[in-house]
Write a protein that holds these residues in place. Structure first.
Motif, PDB file in Angstrom:
ATOM      1  N   VAL B 197      66.396  78.314  11.778  1.00 63.42           N
ATOM      2  CA  VAL B 197      66.216  77.571  13.031  1.00 63.42           C
ATOM      3  C   VAL B 197      65.770  76.146  12.712  1.00 63.42           C
ATOM      4  O   VAL B 197      66.318  75.173  13.239  1.00 63.42           O
ATOM      5  CB  VAL B 197      65.179  78.271  13.937  1.00 63.42           C
ATOM      6  CG1 VAL B 197      64.676  77.330  15.015  1.00 63.42           C
ATOM      7  CG2 VAL B 197      65.787  79.504  14.579  1.00 63.42           C
ATOM      8  N   ALA B 201      68.236  73.138  13.597  1.00 65.29           N
ATOM      9  CA  ALA B 201      67.792  72.224  14.645  1.00 65.29           C
ATOM     10  C   ALA B 201      67.630  70.824  14.081  1.00 65.29           C
ATOM     11  O   ALA B 201      68.005  69.838  14.729  1.00 65.29           O
ATOM     12  CB  ALA B 201      66.471  72.717  15.242  1.00 65.29           C
ATOM     13  N   VAL B 259      67.837  76.485  18.726  1.00 62.99           N
ATOM     14  CA  VAL B 259      68.303  75.361  17.916  1.00 62.99           C
ATOM     15  C   VAL B 259      68.691  74.190  18.828  1.00 62.99           C
ATOM     16  O   VAL B 259      68.322  73.039  18.590  1.00 62.99           O
ATOM     17  CB  VAL B 259      69.505  75.803  17.053  1.00 62.99           C
ATOM     18  CG1 VAL B 259      70.191  74.607  16.429  1.00 62.99           C
ATOM     19  CG2 VAL B 259      69.039  76.777  15.978  1.00 62.99           C
TER      20      VAL B 259
END
Lengths: 596, 394, 311
Positions: B197, B201, B259
């Motif tokens: 994540v 992200a 994300v």
């Protein structure tokens, strides 16, 4: 905590750098004065306008400021209606359609600027105003159902206002609400209704004064003026409320019916004859995080604590009794069951699991049989709940403790059932529909709060019967909307008694209540006919037989499986006396409690 | 700095202006940087820790490790092995249950209701003598509902519940959570989710920030004005509300959503830095020279200038990873966490407030320590990278 | 100067419009329907329609946007849908607790941060500097949630030094209730502050004027505290001012765990209740505050360092 050397070091260095001797800190002023009852609520209150209240905690607050015509005996079990502002129970005639109410003389609203800072006596016209106001479209009371369709002419008056988007005309007479004199009121019902007395006892029908409502306009929710034992003196919204004994409260003494229950008798022998309210000041605090609340109780910052299930193991041992450390402190413990049901339902209109084809019924029943209520109670409720297979919970009229479910947890049988109807597993191990299509059951829940573990358990159930699971957390408003639109496949529903009668629970599955309370969208002519018949019956064996058939039918058709009722643990500091958990959750116990 | 736990560590602050490498060829810069990095012992150690985590994630992602983290291995809240042996009495509530043993197959009164599945259920119940334990059903050769369950039921007799409980461990290496799942497996599998994540992200945020920053800085004019307006709007809205709003738009719950929430809210810091870099660089001689030989705008933006600002991008990227791994925890608290069939450090930490008060500290300790180690290492690696790439940017 | 101010203020208008538009679209268009929450149990489609009508959410979007814009201009957002409390009252009454928490935190953070940053910059690259870097990095790597959970448990419950939760608006009550949340917030925010301010100080230490001062024999403490600090304070002030608006709702975790009736907690509550008037008002107010404080930061920049040209 030795596992956190760095932050603890930082904490300590921060503490050292600030010469604040926390231990010597003065206690806050509220705790200095003698008799103050400190209590908490876990969810912020919304409004103190009785008609507009929707949530339990606001209702509890309103229940000490306002009084209705009727109320419940504090000690009597099962719940017993008693007159409050009414002078004696209403005289019922005309086959149950006409209710003649006499008002107690000399009951006064607490002084307020809207009343010229003087107390004012309650008259029958105030009662009429209060009843009418519950159906006023502009109030949009969440509890309008209490009176909807009941009083002659009242619904028509409400509909007139709603259709024209006009104000409700309180001047126009309503045929079913007839003021005979200042202390006498005749209520004419459309049909005999055994539950009308319960409606009059709800905190939402606490009597209000028209001048006050008019004076404060849309801010009435912030200015509660009632006849009850307390009045609000300080209000930090969403955070703290302070109540003081209402100086003009009528002389009222402890006089309740303990029945044969030894505990109730003990309380009664100690308290009978006491003044109500006994504690001059009540401080209510909103504590959203439950671990914060328990820590606060253990530090003595709270006198009464509703011990939530998650925290039960901290205070209770394996048999549900207080732990020695708390017992040593003299902490008292009271446990009751909530008048509520938690039930898994499946949407009968759902394109995937809905319908009355045998394989769909089998799928729903298999899903329900895969739900492990025992694990729910043990792991999620920490043992603080009781299995309840019947839609009417204990303490509510119509309950049957001996009822046994057709759909008890039995994953093996559930698997066999799915096998039998051709839901065969595919290559990925998940079952296909009898037509060979892959499918997933979508479990809905609200994304806020602590329902995540409900979803975890539901998934564990479906894993056992090899049905593909799809979690679907959505914001609460979206969930309600989807439920009303019959778009929710399955969910753990919950219903707390509005009034302690089985009808309040059975209506959850009544066909015409689809798009309202009938969340499973279950519409079945046979079932609906039985329900309609049950409404006309006085509680008794005949109605019970009907309820049993109705409950069983929900199971055979795979509509819903009732799971459990929570235990309600109250922890009380040693000094609290006279406490008995109220039968109706919306009624607070504070006026009846004393501190030693 | 502020206490906003969702805020990314760096982009909020004015970063000291620094002279860009004087049109140094990008390759030279990187060579010098690698040499500097290799001399930095702390940086190397951090890199080793991060590499170890990445290796761990590879093993979990490939299914070699912790694939069955969702299985029940032990009793509810089984303690870590090291401290097992002094059972706490409060465990009793968690284990005790209701005490009521209900036989699901005992006949019940139908009260005259017709059961549409009566025949099938009768056959299922009729064959209910305990037989061998069975797990997964296999496809059966069933046609319709005629005698369908003979095979099924031979397998369908579950092990009695009590027996299952007895098989479960009473302690695990790092203890168990409320469902009896292994905290060790959860924390390892959670590392995968949290790091992925964070990386994804950060990639989204950096990509958006770099792209928009490059456009604004290079093009100037109305493009710059429009993007600056967008930047102003995004930075003016409180971060928390932006998170709620974007979550509401995305509707779905899942790792991708997290994300996107982080990426769509986190690009502004990168944007501002990259825009400033491009503003400086576009006037430089080497860009002018590229223009003279007929390089297109796109080519100048991404082939000529980008390599010269890539060190800023890289530092931003790794700073974002650190911030986003932490932000995932808060998103979980707000109810935008991972779905129940996924575990992350955030979802673990959010189970802990209630556990801690029950004295079950092991999940909190495991998740917090793992996270602290990785994030510290990552942050120090970022520092080392920054020092190596541009010592002026202390 | 006046022209500059006017231009900056005018520039806020399109940004504010963008904020309004974005908030409106996000919450009105895709947000939940509050009518279902307000209608309560037993509600039927007719009740819902009635409520939607009263809230005005059954009107066309452009009409609702017009109403919203008028609310922004008059700064009158009406009443909360959930509680009927005037939004202005919600805002004013929740502001106090938030500020009572955040301003001491910010002041302490800045003071301690600057002092420690000066100290470590003075001994830069020594083992003390490196240790503190490691410490701050590790402190930053732990989630605020862990600080709160552990801190509340250890300091309030286990050690009993502080109340577990609560709030009071009196000064006495503030001392009673606010200290632990402030310390926990500080534990989280101090580390990044030290790191950031250290870079500001280091930037100045390498400047010519520092060398000149030292060459002239100015004592080291004076170099650090007067010359270096004076110049490093520019980015520090900018940073403090710029982070103020975000602080308003940035402490929602502390507010929730310690039951502090601040704005952050109110915002979460409003989102859970789909209470749009509150959401809109808070968003717009924080957006305006952000822009104003950015302007103030620039002005302060100019004030501390007159050489700066405002353009």
């Amino acid at each position: 905590m030795s596992v956190f050397p760095l932050p603890v070091a930082l904490f300590l260095s921060a503490l050292v750098s600030l010469p604040v001797a926390a231990a010597d800190m003065p206690r806050p002023p509220a705790e200095a004065s003698p008799k103050v009852l400190n209590v908490e609520i876990p969810v912020p209150e919304t409004t103190l306008d009785p008609a507009a209240i929707q949530d339990l905690y606001s209702a509890q607050m309103a229940s000490v400021i306002f009084e209705g015509l009727l109320g419940y005996d504090y000690l009597a079990r099962p719940a017993k209606l008693v007159p409050l502002l009414a002078d004696g129970m209403p005289e019922i005639s005309d086959g149950g359609k006409q209710w003649l109410v006499h008002l107690r003389h000399g009951v006064r609203f607490a002084p307020d600027e809207a009343l010229g800072n003087k107390p004012r006596e309650v008259h029958a016209s105030d009662v009429v105003f209060t009843l009418e106001r519950l159906l006023d479209p502009e109030v949009h009371s969440p509890f309008s159902f209490l009176l909807e369709g009941k009083i002659v002419g009242l619904d028509a008056a409400a509909r007139r206002a709603a259709d024209q988007h006009a104000h409700f005309n309180y001047q126009a007479p309503v045929a079913g609400l007839q003021v005979i004199d200042d202390y006498t009121l005749r209520i004419q019902l459309n049909a005999p209704d055994v539950n009308f007395g319960h409606a009059l006892a709800q905190p939402n029908l606490g009597i209000v004064a028209p001048e006050v409502v008019r004076h404060y306009g849309d801010q009435i929710g912030g200015h509660p003026v009632g006849t009850g034992p307390y009045r609000l003196v300080r209000w930090v919204r969403g955070s703290a409320l302070s109540f003081e004994a209402n100086p003009v409260y009528r002389k009222r003494l402890w006089n309740f019916d303990p029945g044969t229950d030894p505990e109730a008798r003990r309380i009664a022998s100690r308290m009978q004859g006491h003044a109500i309210p006994a504690v001059p000041r009540v401080e209510v605090r909103v504590i959203a995080e439950q671990q914060s609340a328990l820590l606060a109780f253990r530090k003595g910052e709270l006198d009464i604590l509703y011990l939530q299930n998650k925290l039960a193991p901290v205070a209770l041992d394996g048999r549900g009794a207080l732990k020695p450390d708390l017992r040593k402190l003299g902490v008292q413990h009271e446990v009751t069951t909530e008048p509520e049901i938690l039930f898994n339902y499946l949407n009968v209109e759902d394109p995937l699991v809905g319908g009355m084809a045998p394989e769909r019924i089998a799928l729903r029943r298999a899903i329900l049989m895969a739900q492990d209520d025992e694990a729910f109670i043990r792991v999620i409720r920490k043992g603080q709940a009781v299995h309840l297979p019947y839609p009417v919970p204990a303490g509510v009229v119509g309950h049957d403790p001996a009822y046994r479910s057709l759909l008890e947890y039995d994953p093996a049988a559930a698997n066999a059932l799915l096998d039998a109807f051709g839901y065969r597993p595919g290559a990925d191990g998940f079952r296909r529909t009898p037509q060979g299509q892959p499918f997933a059951v979508r479990y809905w829940r609200q994304s806020e709060g602590e329902t995540r573990e409900f979803e975890e358990l539901y998934k564990r159930g479906l894993d056992q019967i090899h049905v593909h699971f799809e979690g679907h957390p959505v914001p609460f408003p979206d969930l309600l909307k989807a439920e009303r639109a019959c778009q929710v496949t399955t969910r753990l529903g919950a219903w707390i008694a509005d009034y302690p009668d089985g009808d309040d629970f059975m209506q959850l599955f009544y066909g015409p209540n689809t798009h309202a309370n009938n969340l499973a969208c279950f519409q079945n002519a046979e079932w609906d006919a039985m329900y309609r018949k049950s409404v006309t019956l006085v509680p008794g064996p005949e109605r019970d037989a009907l309820y049993h058939r109705m409950a069983r039918m929900l199971e055979t058709l795979g509509v819903a499986k009732v799971s459990h009722t929570r235990l309600h643990h109250m922890l009380l500091q040693p000094k609290v006396v006279g406490f008995r958990k109220s039968m109706v959750s919306a009624v607070a116990e504070w006026p009846f409690v004393d501190l030693q | 700095m502020n206490a906003n736990p969702l805020a990314n560590p760096a982009p909020q602050h004015p970063v000291p202006q620094h002279p860009a490498p004087q049109a140094a060829p990008a390759r030279g810069l990187w060579q010098i940087a690698v040499r500097r990095l290799l001399r930095n012992r702390v940086g190397l150690a951090s890199a080793a820790v991060v590499a170890a985590f990445l290796l761990l994630i590879l093993t979990t992602a490939s299914g070699l490790l912790a694939r069955d983290w969702d299985q029940q291995y032990a009793v509810s809240f089984a303690p870590p092995t090291a401290i097992a042996g002094n059972p706490q009495d409060d465990d009793a509530v968690g284990q005790g249950g209701t005490g009521s043993q209900i036989d699901p197959r005992a006949p019940v009164d139908l009260y005259g209701v017709v059961d549409p599945l009566a025949d099938v259920m009768a056959r299922i119940h009729g064959l209910s003598a305990p037989q061998a334990a069975a797990v997964a059903p296999e496809p059966t050769s069933v046609s319709g509902v005629v005698d369908p369950i003979g095979d099924a039921l031979a397998r369908a007799k579950a092990v009695p519940k009590s027996a299952v409980t007895q098989q479960r461990a009473v302690s695990l290496t790092l203890g168990a959570d409320k469902w009896g799942r292994s905290v060790a497996l959860k924390v390892v599998k959670g590392a995968e989710t949290s790091v992925l994540v964070g990386l994804a992200a950060a990639a989204v945020a950096t990509l958006i920030g770099t792209l928009l920053g490059a456009l604004a800085g290079y093009c100037g004019g109305w493009v710059d004005a429009t993007l600056d307006w967008l930047y102003g709007v995004f930075t003016a809205i409180p971060y928390l509300l932006l998170v709620f709003a974007i979550a509401a738009v995305l509707q779905q719950k899942g790792v991708t959503t997290i994300v996107l929430i982080l990426g769509l809210t986190g690009w502004t810091g990168v944007y501002r830095l990259i825009r400033a870099e491009y503003l400086k660089h576009k006037a430089r001689e080497y860009v002018q020279a590229a223009r003279a030989i007929g390089a297109s705008h796109l080519r100048r933006m991404f082939v000529h200038i980008l390599p010269n600002v890539s060190h800023v991008v890289l530092v931003q990227l790794s700073q974002q990873v650190v911030g986003f791994i932490k932000a995932e925890v808060i998103l979980s608290f707000l109810g935008f966490g991972v779905p129940v069939d996924v575990v992350s450090w955030g979802s673990m930490l959010n189970e802990t407030p209630n556990e801690l008060i029950l004295g079950k500290w092991w999940q909190l300790a495991a998740a917090a320590v793992m996270m602290a180690v990785l994030v510290t290492a990552f942050a120090m690696l970022t520092d080392a990278l920054r020092d190596a790439l541009d010592p002026r940017l202390k | 100067m006046n022209a500059y101010l006017l231009r900056r203020v005018l520039q806020m208008i399109p940004t504010l419009f963008g904020v309004v538009l974005l908030v409106f679209l996000l919450f009105n268009w895709v947000g939940g329907d509050p009518a279902y929450v307000l209608a309560g149990k037993f509600s039927n489609p007719r009740d819902i329609e009635n409520i939607r009508h009263q809230l005005g959410v059954d009107q066309p979007l452009y009409v609702q946007l017009g109403i919203f814009l008028r609310q922004v201009i008059t700064f009158d957002f009406g009443n909360s849908w959930a509680t009927q409390e005037p939004v202005s009252h919600i805002f004013l009454s929740r502001l106090g607790p938030s500020l009572a928490l955040m301003i001491p935190m910010l002041v302490l953070e800045t003071l301690l941060g600057v002092v420690l940053a000066l100290a470590v910059a003075h001994v830069r690259d020594s083992w003390i500097d490196r240790t503190l870097t490691l410490l701050t990095t590790s402190a930053m790597s732990i989630s605020l949630l862990v600080y709160i959970i552990v801190g509340q448990y250890v300091f309030a419950f286990a050690l009993g030094w502080f109340p577990v939760q609560g709030w009071s608006s009196t000064p006495q009550g503030w001392v009673h209730y606010a200290v632990l949340p402030i310390l926990l917030g500080l534990a989280v925010s101090l580390a990044p502050a030290i790191r950031l301010y250290r870079t500001f100080v280091l930037d100045e230490i390498h400047q010519d004027y520092v060398r000149t001062a030292r060459a002239k024999g100015v004592p080291e403490w004076r170099v650090m505290l007067v010359h270096v600090l004076r110049n490093a304070s520019i980015p520090i002030i900018t940073n403090v001012l710029a982070s103020l608006p975000a602080l308003l709702i940035g402490a929602f975790l502390l507010e929730r765990f310690f039951s502090i009736p601040g704005i952050g907690r109110e915002v979460i509550l409003a989102v859970e209740r789909s209470d749009f008037p509150v959401i809109k008002a808070v968003t717009v107010a924080v957006a305006v505050a952000t822009m104003v404080f950015n302007l103030l930061a620039d002005l302060a920049y100019k004030w501390v360092d007159p050489r700066v040209e405002l353009s």
